[in-house]
Design a protein around this motif. Structure first.
Motif, PDB file in Angstrom:
ATOM      1  N   CYS A 190     -42.295   0.165  48.360  1.00 43.31           N
ATOM      2  CA  CYS A 190     -43.204  -0.754  49.048  1.00 43.31           C
ATOM      3  C   CYS A 190     -44.653  -0.281  48.962  1.00 43.31           C
ATOM      4  O   CYS A 190     -44.955   0.879  49.215  1.00 43.31           O
ATOM      5  CB  CYS A 190     -42.787  -0.898  50.514  1.00 43.31           C
ATOM      6  SG  CYS A 190     -43.616  -2.296  51.274  1.00 43.31           S
ATOM      7  N   VAL A 191     -45.523  -1.202  48.573  1.00 41.65           N
ATOM      8  CA  VAL A 191     -46.947  -0.873  48.428  1.00 41.65           C
ATOM      9  C   VAL A 191     -47.797  -1.679  49.411  1.00 41.65           C
ATOM     10  O   VAL A 191     -49.004  -1.800  49.229  1.00 41.65           O
ATOM     11  CB  VAL A 191     -47.419  -1.119  46.974  1.00 41.65           C
ATOM     12  CG1 VAL A 191     -46.790  -0.118  46.025  1.00 41.65           C
ATOM     13  CG2 VAL A 191     -47.102  -2.545  46.508  1.00 41.65           C
ATOM     14  N   LYS A 228     -41.244 -13.257  51.511  1.00 42.21           N
ATOM     15  CA  LYS A 228     -42.199 -12.208  51.860  1.00 42.21           C
ATOM     16  C   LYS A 228     -41.932 -10.915  51.098  1.00 42.21           C
ATOM     17  O   LYS A 228     -42.810 -10.069  51.002  1.00 42.21           O
ATOM     18  CB  LYS A 228     -42.138 -11.900  53.366  1.00 42.21           C
ATOM     19  CG  LYS A 228     -42.531 -13.071  54.258  1.00 42.21           C
ATOM     20  CD  LYS A 228     -43.987 -13.433  54.121  1.00 42.21           C
ATOM     21  CE  LYS A 228     -44.352 -14.548  55.079  1.00 42.21           C
ATOM     22  NZ  LYS A 228     -45.549 -15.284  54.667  1.00 42.21           N
ATOM     23  N   THR A 287     -44.631 -10.570  45.754  1.00 39.14           N
ATOM     24  CA  THR A 287     -43.976 -11.842  46.082  1.00 39.14           C
ATOM     25  C   THR A 287     -44.973 -12.972  46.340  1.00 39.14           C
ATOM     26  O   THR A 287     -44.684 -14.122  46.047  1.00 39.14           O
ATOM     27  CB  THR A 287     -43.103 -11.704  47.349  1.00 39.14           C
ATOM     28  OG1 THR A 287     -43.881 -11.079  48.367  1.00 39.14           O
ATOM     29  CG2 THR A 287     -41.866 -10.903  47.078  1.00 39.14           C
ATOM     30  N   ALA A 311     -37.743  -6.995  47.693  1.00 42.13           N
ATOM     31  CA  ALA A 311     -36.973  -5.744  47.742  1.00 42.13           C
ATOM     32  C   ALA A 311     -37.200  -4.919  46.485  1.00 42.13           C
ATOM     33  O   ALA A 311     -36.256  -4.516  45.809  1.00 42.13           O
ATOM     34  CB  ALA A 311     -35.485  -6.044  47.955  1.00 42.13           C
ATOM     35  N   CYS A 312     -38.475  -4.677  46.149  1.00 40.00           N
ATOM     36  CA  CYS A 312     -38.794  -4.010  44.878  1.00 40.00           C
ATOM     37  C   CYS A 312     -38.429  -2.532  44.886  1.00 40.00           C
ATOM     38  O   CYS A 312     -38.398  -1.897  43.849  1.00 40.00           O
ATOM     39  CB  CYS A 312     -40.268  -4.201  44.532  1.00 40.00           C
ATOM     40  SG  CYS A 312     -41.366  -3.194  45.543  1.00 40.00           S
TER      41      CYS A 312
HETATM   42  S1  SF4 Z   1     -44.133  -4.254  47.839  1.00 46.16           S
HETATM   43 FE1  SF4 Z   1     -43.522  -6.342  48.378  1.00 46.16          FE
HETATM   44  S2  SF4 Z   1     -41.589  -6.651  47.265  1.00 46.16           S
HETATM   45 FE2  SF4 Z   1     -41.967  -4.454  47.344  1.00 46.16          FE
HETATM   46  S3  SF4 Z   1     -40.841  -3.739  49.177  1.00 46.16           S
HETATM   47 FE3  SF4 Z   1     -42.993  -4.127  49.781  1.00 46.16          FE
HETATM   48  S4  SF4 Z   1     -42.979  -6.237  50.562  1.00 46.16           S
HETATM   49 FE4  SF4 Z   1     -41.099  -5.983  49.357  1.00 46.16          FE
END
Ligand code: SF4
Ligand code: SF4
Length: 222
Positions: free
Chosen positions: A138-139, A131, A150, A134-135
């Protein structure tokens, strides 16, 4: 939670060769929930190693212990005595847990017994799905709570790739197209206007590519 998978017994045997006393160390948090590295799996792996050792005529002892969290020094101390007796540790924690144990016991070989996969959730019995990667920025609020990083195989940030067929992903036809889900969710919540604006490329400076990340909470330092 962090989702991981067990390495195979032949891989572990290969890794552990030459050691006489091994501690299989489980972690009681995420990897327990995903059935990879908790107390139950410690027992299974320790037994399998003993059998594999016997079959190969190797003389080694395998101890077992599970602590609440391997990525927290408070809990790591509870393993100090058992680690002291072993000449190697097979950690069934996630990558963070393995490194935390290795940092604390600098003269002890510490091996990773799991492959850490992703941040995910239990989808159905025995199946976990990714899910979050950990980019770092968060968008989700822009996409109706569905992560394009993801859940879209091509990480499309501005609409679908055009390859989906009957709401299935072109790359992974066993999975729904993330953009179909994003559209449905934004439509259902009256937020379709969110996909009318072009999103800039993500700032990957905040991602894993930027090197080890650190979060300091001043209110926790008092
Ligand atoms: S945008 Fe997606 S990958 Fe980035 S923190 Fe949010 S849920 Fe995680
Ligand atoms: S079909 Fe949908 S989920 Fe698959 S890569 Fe294209 S936009 Fe992404």
């Amino acid at each position: 939670m962090i989702v991981a998978e067990r390495k195979t017994i032949p891989e572990l045997m290969d890794m552990l060769q030459g050691h006489k006393r091994i501690l299989v160390l489980g972690c009681g948090t995420c990897v327990t929930v995903c059935l990879a590295g908790g107390e139950r799996e410690v027992g299974i792996i320790a037994s399998a190693l003993r059998i594999a050792g016997r079959l190969k005529g190797l003389d080694f002892k395998v101890d077992e212990l599970t602590i609440e969290r391997q990525c927290d020094n408070i809990f790591i101390e509870k393993a100090a005595e058992a680690i002291g007796k072993a000449d190697a540790v097979l950690s069934l924690g996630c990558g963070a847990g393995v490194q935390a144990i290795a940092e604390r016991f600098i003269n002890k070989p510490v091996y990773a017994g799991l492959n850490t996969k992703f941040l995910g959730m239990l989808e159905e019995r025995g199946m976990w799905t990714e899910k979050c990667a950990a980019c770092g920025t968060c968008v989700l609020h822009e996409y109706g709570g569905i992560c394009p990083v993801t859940r879209c195989a091509k990480h499309m940030l501005n609409g679908p790739c055009g390859g989906s067929r009957e709401d299935r992903c072109e790359v992974r036809p066993d999975r729904p197209c993330a953009w179909q889900l994003i559209y449905q969710r934004l439509n259902a919540t009256g937020q379709l206007n969110k996909i009318k604006s072009i999103k800039l490329p993500k700032d990957w400076n905040t991602s894993l590519n930027g090197g080890p990340r650190v979060i300091i909470r001043e209110d926790h330092r008092i």
